[in-house]
Motif scaffolding. Structure first.
Motif, short mmCIF file in Angstrom:
data_model
loop_
_atom_site.label_atom_id
_atom_site.label_comp_id
_atom_site.label_asym_id
_atom_site.label_seq_id
_atom_site.Cartn_x
_atom_site.Cartn_y
_atom_site.Cartn_z
N LEU A 39 45.04 -55.13 -2.39
CA LEU A 39 45.00 -56.60 -2.28
C LEU A 39 46.37 -57.21 -1.99
O LEU A 39 46.63 -58.35 -2.36
N ARG A 53 44.97 -48.65 -1.22
CA ARG A 53 44.05 -48.26 -0.13
C ARG A 53 43.70 -46.77 -0.24
O ARG A 53 42.73 -46.34 0.34
N HIS A 56 40.64 -46.55 -2.58
CA HIS A 56 39.54 -47.21 -1.88
C HIS A 56 38.99 -46.30 -0.77
O HIS A 56 37.78 -46.17 -0.59
N ASP A 97 40.80 -47.07 6.98
CA ASP A 97 41.87 -48.03 6.67
C ASP A 97 43.27 -47.48 6.92
O ASP A 97 44.26 -48.13 6.56
N HIS A 123 44.08 -53.50 12.68
CA HIS A 123 44.24 -52.28 11.88
C HIS A 123 43.20 -51.24 12.28
O HIS A 123 43.46 -50.04 12.20
N ASP A 186 31.97 -49.88 2.80
CA ASP A 186 33.32 -50.42 2.60
C ASP A 186 33.25 -51.56 1.58
O ASP A 186 34.00 -51.61 0.61
N LYS A 187 32.30 -52.48 1.79
CA LYS A 187 32.14 -53.60 0.84
C LYS A 187 31.65 -53.11 -0.51
O LYS A 187 32.10 -53.60 -1.55
N ARG A 237 31.54 -61.41 -3.00
CA ARG A 237 32.63 -61.30 -2.02
C ARG A 237 33.28 -62.67 -1.81
O ARG A 237 34.51 -62.80 -1.81
N LYS A 251 48.91 -67.38 -2.10
CA LYS A 251 49.27 -67.86 -0.76
C LYS A 251 50.73 -68.30 -0.69
O LYS A 251 51.40 -68.11 0.32
N GLU A 254 52.69 -65.23 -0.33
CA GLU A 254 52.50 -64.67 1.02
C GLU A 254 53.34 -65.43 2.06
O GLU A 254 53.97 -64.82 2.93
N ARG A 366 30.46 -62.87 8.54
CA ARG A 366 31.04 -63.16 9.84
C ARG A 366 30.23 -64.28 10.47
O ARG A 366 29.01 -64.21 10.48
P1 DTP Z 1 35.07 -57.56 5.42
O1 DTP Z 1 34.09 -56.74 6.23
O2 DTP Z 1 34.59 -57.89 4.04
O3 DTP Z 1 35.61 -58.76 6.14
P2 DTP Z 1 37.22 -55.93 6.27
O4 DTP Z 1 38.27 -56.91 6.68
O5 DTP Z 1 36.40 -55.24 7.27
O6 DTP Z 1 36.29 -56.62 5.16
P3 DTP Z 1 39.22 -54.54 4.81
O7 DTP Z 1 39.16 -53.33 3.92
O8 DTP Z 1 40.19 -54.52 5.91
O9 DTP Z 1 37.78 -54.79 5.33
O10 DTP Z 1 39.46 -55.84 3.91
C1 DTP Z 1 38.80 -56.01 2.72
C2 DTP Z 1 39.74 -55.70 1.57
O11 DTP Z 1 40.94 -56.43 1.70
C3 DTP Z 1 39.16 -56.12 0.24
O12 DTP Z 1 39.60 -55.24 -0.79
C4 DTP Z 1 39.70 -57.49 0.01
C5 DTP Z 1 41.03 -57.42 0.66
N1 DTP Z 1 41.41 -58.69 1.27
C6 DTP Z 1 40.77 -59.34 2.23
N2 DTP Z 1 41.41 -60.46 2.58
C7 DTP Z 1 42.51 -60.51 1.79
C8 DTP Z 1 43.58 -61.42 1.64
N3 DTP Z 1 43.67 -62.51 2.40
N4 DTP Z 1 44.52 -61.15 0.72
C9 DTP Z 1 44.45 -60.05 -0.04
N5 DTP Z 1 43.45 -59.14 0.05
C10 DTP Z 1 42.50 -59.38 0.94
#
Ligand code: DTP
Length: 450
Positions: A39, A53, A56, A97, A123, A186-187, A237, A251, A254, A366
Motif C-alpha cells: 500500500l 507485494r 501478495h 506485480d 506496471h 488479485d482482488k 474495495r 495523500k 504522497e 472500472r
Molecule cells: P484493481 O483491479 O482493484 O483496480 P489493480 O490496480 O489491477 O487493482 P494492483 O495490485 O496494481 O491491482 O492494485 C491494487 C493494490 O494496490 C491493492 O492492494 C490496493 C493498492 N492500492 C490501490 N490504489 C492505491 C493507492 N492510491 N494508494 C495505495 N495503495 C493503493
C-alpha cells in the motif's frame, strides 16, 4: 530443479511453490517485491500496512491455483483444462506485480507522468518486459509459447492487452486480472490482506466465490445466491479506497514524496531506471533512504522534503470538494495553477509551488456502471442458463454513485492555509456558482483528524 517449496503465509497458510515457480521466486527481480510495500505510503497513517507485494504475489499464485483446481475438478473434461493451463495461470498470478515501481501507484500515476507527460508506462507492461529479462538472465527453462501466454494473462485487463493465444479457453485470462467484470483472484487476495493489515474488519468471503465459480460459454459465472458476496467484494474495495488508500493524510505524504522524487530524479536517474527492464530491479521503496543518505549536495531540497515527512511537518490539508454526480462526466482535474489564479485578495501572493492538489478518483469498478450489471449468474449447477442479477434485487444495496471524484487542496507551508483555502473557495464559486464544501462547519472550528 525438481523440488517444491513450502511457504507459510499469514492469510492463506501453507503455500506450495512448484519447481518452476521457485525458479522465478529465487531471483533478485522477484525478491525485490519484499521491498515494495503493498500500500505504498499508507503505513504512515495505518502503521500495520507494512505488508509487501511479495506476500501478495504468493497469495495470488495460491488463489489462482485454487480457482483452477476447482474448475478442473468440476468442469475439467468439459473445458479441457490441462496441467499446463493450471501452471500458466498460477505463474501469471505469481508474476503479475513484478513490474510495479516504488510505492506502486504513486510511481505509475503521480511521479512518471510528471517526468514524461503523456507517458504510457504501466506496471503490467513492465511486468511482461521484466519477465523476458528474468528468463534470459537466469536461464529459466520455460517454453516460449508458455511464457507468451503468461505475459498475455498479465496484460489481459490492461490497455496493452494483446492477442489471446489460448483459443477456446478465454476464461483462463480472467482468473488473475479480469478485464470483463473485475472479479479476479488479485482482488480476492488484496482485499483480505489489506483489511487485515490495516485492522479493518472484512466481511467479504472470497472462498464462497472460489468454490462457486463456473465457466459458462467461456465466461466465469457465479451462483445467484452468492450475489451478496460479489456486492461485498466491490463495497469492501470501495471502502478501502475511501478510508485507507486515499486517506487525506496519506495523500499529503504522497504529494510530498512526489515532490522529493522529482527533485532527486535528475541526479539519481529514477525515471530512467523505469525505462530499462534489466535495470528496473534496482528501484524499490528504499529509494527514500538512498535520497536521505546520498552525499550529493544537489539533493538537499529532496532531503529536506523527506525530513519534513519524518518529522511530520506535512503539507497542510485546507479543504476538499466532492464533484457532484452531474458534473462527473466533464470534470477536468484541478491544478495548483487553477487555485493560484483564483486568488482575489492579495494579503499573501500565492505561487504555484505553494499549493498541492490531489485529484482523487474512486471507482466502485472500472467505468461508471454498477459492477453487478456485468456479472452473469446461474441458478444451480443443473441449469445451463446464465443471467444478470435483476435491478430490484440489488437496488437497496447500491451506493448513491459508483464513482467518486474528490479534489483535496493542501498548502505546502502552514502559514498559507488561509490564503489557499480562500482561493479554493473562489474557484468553486467560479466553477459552479456556489461553495459546495464537504465540511459545512466554519473552517476555524472544524475538527480535523490528523
Ligand atoms: P484493481 O483491479 O482493484 O483496480 P489493480 O490496480 O489491477 O487493482 P494492483 O495490485 O496494481 O491491482 O492494485 C491494487 C493494490 O494496490 C491493492 O492492494 C490496493 C493498492 N492500492 C490501490 N490504489 C492505491 C493507492 N492510491 N494508494 C495505495 N495503495 C493503493
Amino acid at each position: 530443479r525438481t523440488s517444491t517449496k513450502q511457504v507459510f503465509d499469514n492469510l492463506h497458510g501453507n503455500i506450495s511453490l512448484d519447481p518452476l515457480a521457485c525458479e522465478f521466486v529465487d531471483t533478485e527481480e522477484f525478491q525485490r517485491l519484499r521491498d515494495l510495500k503493498q500500500l505504498g505510503l499508507t503505513y504512515l497513517v495505518y502503521p500495520g500496512a507494512v505488508h509487501t507485494r511479495f506476500e501478495h504475489s504468493l497469495g495470488v499464485y495460491w488463489l489462482a491455483g485454487e480457482a483452477m483446481n476447482n474448475l478442473r475438478m468440476y468442469q475439467g473434461n468439459e473445458l479441457g483444462i490441462d496441467r499446463v493451463d493450471v501452471q500458466t495461470v498460477k505463474l501469471a498470478g505469481l508474476l503479475h506485480d513484478i513490474g510495479h515501481g516504488p510505492f506502486s501507484h504513486l510511481f505509475e500515476h503521480e511521479f512518471l507522468p510528471r517526468v514524461f507527460p503523456g507517458s504510457t508506462w504501466s506496471h503490467e507492461n513492465m511486468s511482461a518486459l521484466l519477465l523476458d529479462s528474468i528468463v534470459d538472465k537466469h536461464e529459466i527453462d520455460i517454453e516460449a509459447d508458455h511464457l507468451k501466454i503468461v505475459k498475455e494473462m498479465i496484460l489481459a485487463s490492461s490497455k496493452f492487452a494483446t492477442t489471446k493465444s489460448v483459443k477456446e479457453k478465454y476464461f483462463l485470462y480472467d482468473i488473475v486480472a479480469n478485464g470483463q467484470n473485475g472479479i479476479d483472484v488479485d482482488k480476492f487476495d488484496y482485499i483480505g490482506r489489506d483489511c487485515r493489515a490495516c485492522g479493518l474488519g472484512c466481511n467479504f468471503q472470497y472462498w464462497r466465490l472460489l468454490q462457486g465459480m463456473r465457466v459458462m460459454g467461456d465466461e466465469i459465472c457465479y451462483p445467484a445466491k452468492d450475489y451478496l458476496s460479489i456486492h461485498k467484494l466491490f463495497t469492501t474495495r470501495a471502502d478501502l479506497h475511501r478510508t485507507v488508500y486515499t486517506h487525506a493524510k496519506v495523500k499529503a505524504v504522497e504529494l510530498m514524496l512526489v515532490d522529493a522524487l522529482l527533485e532527486a530524479n535528475e541526479y539519481l536517474g529514477i525515471a530512467l531506471h523505469a525505462q530499462d527492464p534489466t535495470d528496473f530491479w534496482k528501484l524499490d521503496d528504499t529509494i527514500i533512504k538512498s535520497i536521505e543518505t546520498a552525499p550529493n549536495s544537489e539533493l538537499e531540497k529532496a532531503k529536506s522534503i523527506i525530513q519534513r515527512i519524518r518529522r511530520r511537518e506535512l503539507y497542510k490539508f485546507c479543504n476538499q470538494y466532492s464533484v457532484p454526480k452531474e458534473n462527473l462526466e466533464h470534470f477536468k482535474d484541478i491544478t495548483a495553477q487553477d487555485i493560484v489564479c483564483s486568488q482575489k485578495s492579495s494579503k499573501v501572493l500565492l505561487k504555484e509551488e505553494d499549493v498541492a492538489v490531489s485529484n482523487v478518483k474512486i471507482d466502485l469498478t472500472r467505468g461508471k456502471d454498477n459492477p453487478l450489471e456485468s456479472i452473469k449468474f446461474f441458478k444451480d449447477f443443473e441449469c445451463d442458463e446464465k443471467f444478470p442479477i435483476t435491478d430490484e434485487r440489488v437496488s437497496h444495496l447500491l451506493p448513491a454513485y459508483n464513482q467518486d471524484r474528490i479534489v483535496r487542496v493542501y498548502a505546502k507551508k502552514p502559514e498559507l492555509v488561509e490564503a489557499v483555502s480562500e482561493a479554493f473557495e473562489n474557484l468553486q464559486l467560479r466553477m459552479y456558482g456556489e461553495k459546495t464544501q464537504v465540511h459545512d462547519t466554519p473552517r476555524k472550528k472544524r475538527i480535523r483528524f490528523y
